[in-house]
Structure formats: structure tokens, C-alpha cells
Design a protein around this motif. Structure first.
Motif, PDB file in Angstrom:
ATOM      1  N   HIS A   1     -50.734 117.310  61.458  1.00  0.00           N
ATOM      2  CA  HIS A   1     -51.476 116.398  60.588  1.00  0.00           C
ATOM      3  C   HIS A   1     -51.283 114.925  60.981  1.00  0.00           C
ATOM      4  CE1 HIS A   1     -47.384 116.391  59.326  1.00  0.00           C
ATOM      5  NE2 HIS A   1     -47.579 115.296  58.620  1.00  0.00           N
TER       6      HIS A   1
ATOM      7  N   LEU B   1     -54.169 112.603  62.151  1.00  0.00           N
ATOM      8  CA  LEU B   1     -55.079 112.292  61.053  1.00  0.00           C
ATOM      9  C   LEU B   1     -54.497 111.179  60.187  1.00  0.00           C
ATOM     10  CD1 LEU B   1     -57.740 113.546  60.211  1.00  0.00           C
ATOM     11  CD2 LEU B   1     -56.501 115.120  58.742  1.00  0.00           C
TER      12      LEU B   1
ATOM     13  N   ARG C   1     -54.538 107.988  62.253  1.00  0.00           N
ATOM     14  CA  ARG C   1     -55.873 107.722  62.819  1.00  0.00           C
ATOM     15  C   ARG C   1     -55.838 107.653  64.346  1.00  0.00           C
ATOM     16  NH1 ARG C   1     -59.484 107.006  58.134  1.00  0.00           N
ATOM     17  NH2 ARG C   1     -57.994 106.852  56.463  1.00  0.00           N
TER      18      ARG C   1
ATOM     19  N   THR D   1     -55.336 115.617  52.170  1.00  0.00           N
ATOM     20  CA  THR D   1     -55.341 114.404  52.988  1.00  0.00           C
ATOM     21  C   THR D   1     -55.440 113.119  52.183  1.00  0.00           C
ATOM     22  OG1 THR D   1     -57.703 114.649  53.247  1.00  0.00           O
ATOM     23  CG2 THR D   1     -56.347 115.339  55.087  1.00  0.00           C
TER      24      THR D   1
ATOM     25  N   ALA E   1     -62.326 113.303  57.223  1.00  0.00           N
ATOM     26  CA  ALA E   1     -61.046 113.869  57.658  1.00  0.00           C
ATOM     27  C   ALA E   1     -61.265 115.120  58.510  1.00  0.00           C
ATOM     28  CB  ALA E   1     -60.181 114.183  56.450  1.00  0.00           C
TER      29      ALA E   1
ATOM     30  N   ASN F   1     -62.612 113.935  61.881  1.00  0.00           N
ATOM     31  CA  ASN F   1     -61.550 113.317  62.683  1.00  0.00           C
ATOM     32  C   ASN F   1     -60.577 114.366  63.203  1.00  0.00           C
ATOM     33  OD1 ASN F   1     -62.664 110.828  62.250  1.00  0.00           O
ATOM     34  ND2 ASN F   1     -61.327 110.300  60.529  1.00  0.00           N
ATOM     35  N   PHE F   2     -60.275 115.336  62.349  1.00  0.00           N
ATOM     36  CA  PHE F   2     -59.339 116.377  62.785  1.00  0.00           C
ATOM     37  C   PHE F   2     -59.932 117.197  63.930  1.00  0.00           C
ATOM     38  CE2 PHE F   2     -57.617 120.728  62.503  1.00  0.00           C
ATOM     39  CZ  PHE F   2     -56.317 120.426  62.890  1.00  0.00           C
TER      40      PHE F   2
END
Lengths: 445, 376
Positions: free
Chosen positions: B53, B56, B59, B88, B95, B98-99
Motif C-alpha cells: 500500500h 499509494l 503517491r 485508503t 486510488a 493509481n494502484f
């Protein structure tokens, strides 16, 4: 919705509604594959072949009579990573489709089954032989490094021209090289075909197709004691673009090096550590595949068939239809590499004005080949045209290239050579084979 | 790009991130008995699970590991996707995007499927922190004659009551500071069972046990939707689907010898409390139970959409019928009694019946279900 799966004397069947979709192995292979392995194998393959079906049919639940498949999370990742590309092609919202996919529920009738029987293996490779350049080079390399390859062609039923051409090539190939090549009939691909399913046109349905072509080889590995499943996933398979919503979009996500590695986990697990999945051509790009195939192994290069001949009428008589973007890409590779197109089986000039719309470099490509539609293959085509121009190729499209792209190609010459004729990552090749393979590439590139 | 390092120690391994060390350490003598290939597999997969994680959170688009490829990458990846809507604190659409765009890089891509030789006996391992589900699992094991080893994974300080040990129980410990990498956003909760299943695989081998008993119960399968329309599990990691996947992971790690189950799978929270209080009062007193105030908050108007509302409605109703007194009961009578009376049959059927027992192994199902039938 409900999907029924049954093991048969020659393979297994998938029943959806009132239709039966069989997978038929050569009887001598299936008979020798132990029952506990058959069960485990069918749990995983049948799920793989149907996991996208409920999503295509807008269902939110699917019940299976099989046990929890080991491939569940692998396929989850395959599907979710394919959605940015397929939704982009289908002009749908990626986010909305991901949202819908996450709601989809699969129910299985029991916990995962793993095999009790072990595989005894030695250094042999099983290759899904399409007669495309990737599988032909994989076959040739496997032979040269001593993997004594076994070829398997897959007859998917719905493409009569492709089946016909491949059958001819298979028969000639077996005879000329005294090669072991089996044929496998797999009619489950119909469950991914929007036309046969009578639904709206979609690019979805093939997120894990290539993973399936690899895993389906396992019974051949067992019977022939072959340690490797050799897939043809080249460096270009890792290429992606950003779609309009900002998602990384992989046109062939299940052929990426990461996905090949995940397949390796599955085949090793299903064979108690005995069978690995690898791609010998991972370190090189498409044009380099073509170069090595035709320079080092011309006897196999002559068999190359890289077109989808059922998409155009002209594909009925010839293994190159001359009308698709795949024919265009292979032809310009051949011009760039100095390969005789006549010997390769081309019957028409591919550099005439009528062919312009099937070359992705000139924009607005029509066709069904991901690399061409998305523009991911654009630079490789730029490089090929440049090489063709330097080789003295003539024609309307060479002139068009000179007008619009020659300056760019010259400016980027070093970068293009470095990208397309270099040896890249080799994460899927086991250490014991790596030196032998890379040494061949060093000699050829 | 984020860089993660992972280093083996004599009792486990450490994860290093931005100059800080996060140790994971078994009790002395335990780790040394584990086969090398399993140690390597655990180190890689637990390192990924503890850090997946982070890009994330910070960033970043890429995360690089100084270790080999982890075989459970797709399991950990899938769990993370389903965790995103709940944990998140970012917009889910962004999210997830982005992941999915994150690149994972490993130092090498060789791996082995662990091979182990041991013969499991009729023993289980229970991750243990005095939750009611774990206490009930322990009580059931005692009653049906299964030897249970309790293991506390110390990501938080355990409040152990002395009387518990007087009943002849002991608890083993794993010091797990890697949880600190996740706790800020509650990500730790989103991986609790997968993490404990990997960590406890070593106990299966050292204790010759055949099962890890998790605490998956009915409510864990109740889904909800977040504001953006994404499916939202209370904890995907504790759903029936995850239980099957954790079972797959353990089967892979133990050469198909062991598995993961949940005895409390057929029950809801109220059912668990009822069986525990009525059949095992001596053990029930050690269970950490939620207090009534929490229950009432869930009944309040702002939480009407909460997936646990009906369960708490029934819980209050049963307290009322049992003659409980007090301000909260009075408030319940005033606001919710009529609804509870009207829906009594439906609520009892939903929360005090025995649901699917797929989470219990076949050879134990009959005994466990017979106890539930008697107690409910």
C-alpha cells in the motif's frame, strides 16, 4: 448463471445453457494423465475459459460445480489489468467497468484441490505452435538449446481458414522435420466470442486467453516428462499506453513478463514444482524475433503464418490475407530485414497505395490487432520502414514514409536501434538456460 | 520510487523503509526449525503484504524490492484492490487507478514452491488475541478433543488476564512490528487473516498441526457500496472468498497437507455471543465484547445504512426480553421496540440460525454443528 463442467474420455466439456463446448486432447495423452491431476487441471482450465463470460453477459454471479481454482487471483489480476485496454477499445468507461467487475461473484463447490501425483520431468519443452513468428522462434531456440521440443497446435473451431492453413503447415512440418506435433481441439473459445454469444461487439473476453494456451499444455508435459512450457511472449508484450481516463493499458497484459511469471507459479504448483513456464523470447522485440527466425533458422521461417486469415475473404486461399494490419506489420518487418516476401508466401505488393490504411504509422488503422489500433507498435513500424528505406525498398508507401517520417527516424536512429535490436530483461528464463539463449541473441543482434 | 529492503535475522526478518527498521520475530528456537525454502517464501510474501500500500500512500508510481519474486503476488494484489474502498481514505476511483498503475520490481525472479515433510495430526493453530470468535473456536476445540496452539501476533499489546492461564492454556508470541507500516490507515486490518495465515504456517510444521482456525463469520460477507458505487466489504480479508484463498495458500506452502478453516463461519456475531455465554461461561468471561454504547450508536439515525444495524437491533431486543434494565434499554424501548417486535421472526432467522458450514472441514462439521444446534 451456472456453468457445468464434466471430465470425458478425451478431455472435458463445459456446458452453458444448452450448448456443450468440448476440449479434446489426443486420446493417448488424456488417457495417461492421472485422474487426480485431471480434476485439478479441469478446476483451473474450465474456470479460466469461462471466467469472463458472466461479465460479458452482464451477470453478477456465476455458480460452478468445480472446486476453488488455484488460478482465481491470477485471473482476477489478468481481467482487471485488461479492462483499461478493452474498455478503451469499446469506448466504455474503465472505472465503471472495474466497478462492475468487482461486484461479480463466483461460487465454487469446495476448497482448492492440489495434485497428489508428481510429474517426473527432464529437459524438454512443450510449445503451443501457432506457426506465428514467436512460436516458430521458440521452437527453433528450444531445439538448439537441447529442449527437444514437442509442438501442440490448438484448433479452436471457429476459424476455418486458419485451421485449414495450420493443418497444412502442421502436416508439412511434421514430415519435413520428423517433429512431434499434436493437435488439440478446444471449442471453448466460442465462450469469449461476442459474435457467437450474440452480444454487442467487444474487445473483452480474451484477458487470460494466452494464459490458457500455456496451462492447457500440462497433460503433454506429464506424458512426455517435459519440464518446460515454452510460451512466445516477447519484450513488446510489456508495452502499454495511458488510456483517456489515465489507466495504464496493456493490449496483451496476459503476455507480459509478470503474467508469464505468475503462470510459472501456477504450473509449478499444479505439477508439484516440476513444470516451469518460460518465454525464451522475452528479451527481444518483435522485429528482432523476425530477424533471428529468418536469419538463423530459415528452414522454420518458411512456415511463418502471422495473419488472421478468417477476417478477409482473401485469407481462404492464402495464409496471408494481404488486407490486415498484421500482414502489413510482418511485410514491413520483412522489407526492413531483407527477407524475401515471395518466399514467405506473400503474393501481393504490400507497399502500394491501397495498403496505406492497414499500416498503423500512417494513422487511423483499421483492424483487430491491438498493437496497431492503440499505436503501441508505432515506433517499431517507424524503425522497420526506416530499415526498408535503407535496404532500398520501393513503392508508394516508402515515398509516403520519406515525406512524413524519414526525418524523425534519422533523428531517433540510435534510440530505435537500441530499443529494437538490444537484449532486454530475461526474468522468465531460468538461470540454467539463460546463458545459452542470450549467447544466441548476442550472435544474431 | 520507493525502495524496500528485507533482511533475514536469526528469529525472523526485518523490513527497512526510509531508514526505519520493522522487525518480525518468532520466539527463540522456532524460526530455526523452519525449512529454508519456506523461510524465503514467507519473507518475500510478508514483505510485499506489509508494504504493497505504500506507493499509494506516498503517491509513488514504482516500488522496488531487494528480494526475489513473491509467489503470492496476485493474492496480495487482489486483496489490496478490495481493501481500497474501505481503507485508503482517498477517492476510490483515483486510488484504484493509481494502484493499478504502480510498477512492482524485484531483484530477481527465481522462486521455489516450498516442499516440506511432516505428518499433521489432529491439531489446530489459532491466532489469538482474546476476541470472542477465537475464544469460541478454542472452546469448541476443547469440547471435541482437538489440541489447539494459541499464537498471539503482537502488533498491539495484549491484555492477558491471569485466570486464563490457570485454566491450563498457554500462548505463544510473534513480535510483529511490520504492522506499523500499515496502521495509519487501518490497512493492517485489511490483511490480518492473510498475514496470520502466512505467519502461522510455521506453527503447522513445528507443531504437526493440520489447520489454522480463523475467525471468519457471517457478517464478514455482508457487502455495502461506497459513495462512488464501489463494492465495499467490512473486511474482504475475512470474507468466505478470502478464506478459500487463504486455504489455497496454506495448501501450497505445506504440500497440500494443511488448510485454513473457520469454526464460527456458520454464525453471526449474536450467535457467537450466545453460544459462548450459554455453553462456555468459564471461557466467555475472557472474551473482549463490545459494550452496549457502541451498539446504540450503530442504531442511531446516521448509521441507518450500516450493514450491522439489524444485528444490533436484535441484540438490544434480546437484552430487553432477558429483562435487562437501564437508560439505553429505555431508549431502545422508546425508539426501536416496535420495529424489533414486528421483525422478530426475520431477525432471529437472519442472526440466530446456522448458515452455510462450508468453512468447517468435513470431518469436524458434524460435531461442531451439533454443538451449535444445541446452543442456539
Amino acid at each position: 448463471m451456472k456453468v457445468d463442467i464434466k471430465i470425458t474420455a478425451s478431455g472435458y466439456t463445459i456446458r452453458y445453457k444448452n450448448e456443450i463446448y468440448p476440449v479434446r486432447f489426443p486420446k493417448e495423452i488424456w488417457k495417461k494423465f492421472p485422474l487426480d491431476l485431471k480434476r485439478v487441471f479441469v478446476d483451473n482450465l474450465s474456470f479460466l475459459q469461462t471466467s469472463e463470460l458472466p461479465f460479458m453477459l452482464m451477470k453478477d454471479k456465476c455458480d460452478y460445480g468445480i472446486n476453488e481454482p488455484l488460478v482465481r487471483s491470477l485471473l482476477f489480476r489478468g481481467i482487471i489489468q485488461y479492462l483499461p485496454y478493452s474498455t478503451d477499445m469499446d469506448n466504455k468507461s474503465t472505472t465503471d467497468e472495474i466497478k462492475r467487475f468487482l461486484k461479480l461473484k463466483y461460487n465454487f463447490s469446495g476448497p482448492v484441490r492440489l495434485p497428489k501425483n508428481s510429474f517426473e520431468t527432464e529437459d524438454r519443452g512443450v510449445i503451443s505452435l501457432t506457426f506465428g513468428k514467436d512460436s516458430m522462434l521458440s521452437y527453433a531456440l528450444s531445439e538448439e538449446i537441447g529442449l527437444n521440443p514437442i509442438g501442440v497446435t490448438i484448433d479452436e473451431g471457429a476459424s476455418p481458414n486458419e485451421i485449414k492453413h495450420r493443418r497444412n503447415l502442421r502436416n508439412r512440418f511434421k514430415k519435413e522435420f520428423n517433429a512431434t506435433v499434436y493437435n488439440l481441439r478446444d471449442l471453448t473459445l466460442a465462450l469469449s466470442d461476442y459474435q457467437l454469444l450474440k452480444i454487442k461487439k467487444t474487445h473483452f473476453g480474451y484477458a487470460n486467453a494466452l494464459t490458457g494456451f500455456a496451462l492447457i499444455m500440462l497433460p503433454f508435459n506429464y506424458v512426455h516428462k517435459a519440464k518446460y512450457i515454452v510460451v512466445g511472449n516477447e519484450q513488446s508484450c510489456n508495452d502499454y499506453y495511458m488510456n483517456k481516463e489515465g489507466y495504464k493499458s496493456f493490449p496483451v497484459s496476459d503476455q507480459s513478463a509478470n503474467s508469464t511469471k505468475q503462470n510459472d507459479v501456477i504450473t509449478k504448483t499444479l505439477s508439484k514444482g516440476a513444470v516451469s513456464t518460460l518465454s525464451l523470447i522475452e528479451p527481444i522485440h518483435e522485429i528482432a524475433v523476425m530477424k533471428i527466425l529468418h536469419n538463423r533458422y530459415p528452414q522454420y521461417g518458411r512456415y511463418q503464418m502471422s495473419c488472421f486469415p478468417d477476417d478477409h475473404k482473401s485469407g481462404a486461399m492464402n495464409r496471408w490475407c494481404h488486407k490486415c494490419s498484421k500482414c502489413a506489420r510482418m511485410a514491413i518487418f520483412a522489407h526492413g530485414l531483407g527477407i524475401d516476401l515471395n518466399k514467405l508466401g506473400f503474393k501481393e505488393s504490400m507497399l502500394s497505395s491501397t495498403k496505406k490504411r492497414i499500416f498503423s504509422i500512417f494513422g487511423d488503422t483499421k483492424g483487430n490487432v491491438a498493437f496497431d489500433i492503440t499505436g503501441v507498435g508505432r515506433d517499431e513500424q517507424l524503425f522497420s520502414f526506416y530499415l526498408a528505406y535503407k535496404n532500398g525498398a520501393k513503392g508508394y508507401l516508402i515515398n509516403k514514409f520519406k515525406e512524413g517520417f524519414l526525418d524523425e527516424a534519422k533523428e531517433r536512429e540510435d534510440e530505435l536501434y537500441k530499443t529494437y535490436f538490444s537484449i532486454h530483461s530475461s526474468t522468465t528464463i531460468p538461470n540454467n538456460l539463460k546463458d545459452r539463449v542470450l549467447s544466441i541473441y548476442k550472435e544474431e543482434l | 520510487m520507493l525502495n524496500i529492503k528485507s533482511k533475514r535475522t536469526s528469529t525472523g526478518f526485518d523490513i527497512f523503509f526510509r531508514g526505519k527498521r520493522y522487525p518480525l520475530s518468532y520466539e527463540k528456537g522456532h524460526w530455526g526449525k523452519i525449512p529454508e525454502d519456506l523461510k524465503e517464501t514467507l519473507q518475500r510474501n510478508l514483505t510485499l503484504l506489509s508494504t504493497i500500500h505504500l506507493p499509494l500512500l506516498f503517491r509513488e508510481e514504482k516500488i522496488s524490492y531487494d528480494m526475489g519474486f513473491p509467489i503470492f503476488e496476485t493474492f496480495i494484489y487482489q486483496n489490496m484492490v478490495y481493501n481500497i474502498p474501505k481503507f485508503t481514505g482517498q477517492k476510490t476511483t483515483e486510488a484504484i487507478k493509481n494502484f493499478m498503475n504502480i510498477e512492482f520490481e524485484y531483484q530477481n525472479y527465481d522462486f521455489e514452491i516450498p516442499q516440506c515433510s511432516f505428518t499433521p495430526e489432529n491439531k489446530v493453530i489459532i491466532p489469538f488475541s482474546f476476541s470472542k470468535e477465537q475464544i469460541l473456536s478454542l472452546a469448541l476445540c476443547n469440547e471435541i478433543g482437538i489440541d489447539a496452539t494459541l499464537v498471539n501476533i503482537e502488533d498491539s499489546k495484549l491484555n492477558i488476564q491471569g485466570d486464563f492461564f490457570k485454566q491450563g492454556f498457554s500462548i505463544e508470541h510473534i513480535e510483529n512490528k511490520t504492522g506499523l507500516l500499515k496502521n495509519d490507515l487501518g490497512f493492517g486490518l485489511g490483511y490480518k487473516n492473510m498475514e496470520s495465515c502466512l505467519l502461522l504456517s510455521t506453527y503447522l510444521i513445528n507443531k504437526n498441526a493440520k489447520l489454522i482456525l480463523h475467525d471468519n463469520k457471517q457478517e464478514n460477507n455482508n457487502i455495502n457500496f461506497d459513495d462512488e458505487g464501489f463494492i465495499c466489504y467490512p473486511s474482504f480479508d475475512k470474507s468466505n472468498q478470502s478464506l478459500l484463498q487463504h486455504d489455497s495458500m496454506i495448501k501450497i506452502l505445506t504440500d497440500n497437507k494443511c488448510g485454513v478453516s473457520s469454526f464460527v463461519g456458520p454464525l453471526s456475531d449474536i450467535g457467537i455471543v450466545k453460544v459462548l455465554k450459554h455453553r462456555y461461561p468459564n471461557l466467555a468471561k475472557f472474551a473482549q465484547l463490545k459494550n452496549d454504547k457502541d451498539k446504540f450508536r450503530i442504531l442511531s439515525k446516521t448509521n441507518e445504512g450500516d450493514y450491522r444495524r439489524d444485528e444490533h437491533l436484535l441484540s438490544f431486543y434480546l437484552d430487553y426480553k432477558n429483562g435487562e434494565k437501564g437508560g439505553l434499554i429505555n431508549e431502545f424501548k422508546k425508539k426501536f421496540l416496535k420495529e424489533a417486535v414486528d421483525r422478530e421472526d426475520e431477525l432471529i432467522k437472519s442472526y440466530l440460525s446456522i448458515r452455510s458450514a462450508d468453512s468447517i472441514p468435513k470431518d469436524m462439521k458434524k460435531e461442531v454443528l451439533s454443538i451449535f444446534k444445541e446452543a442456539l
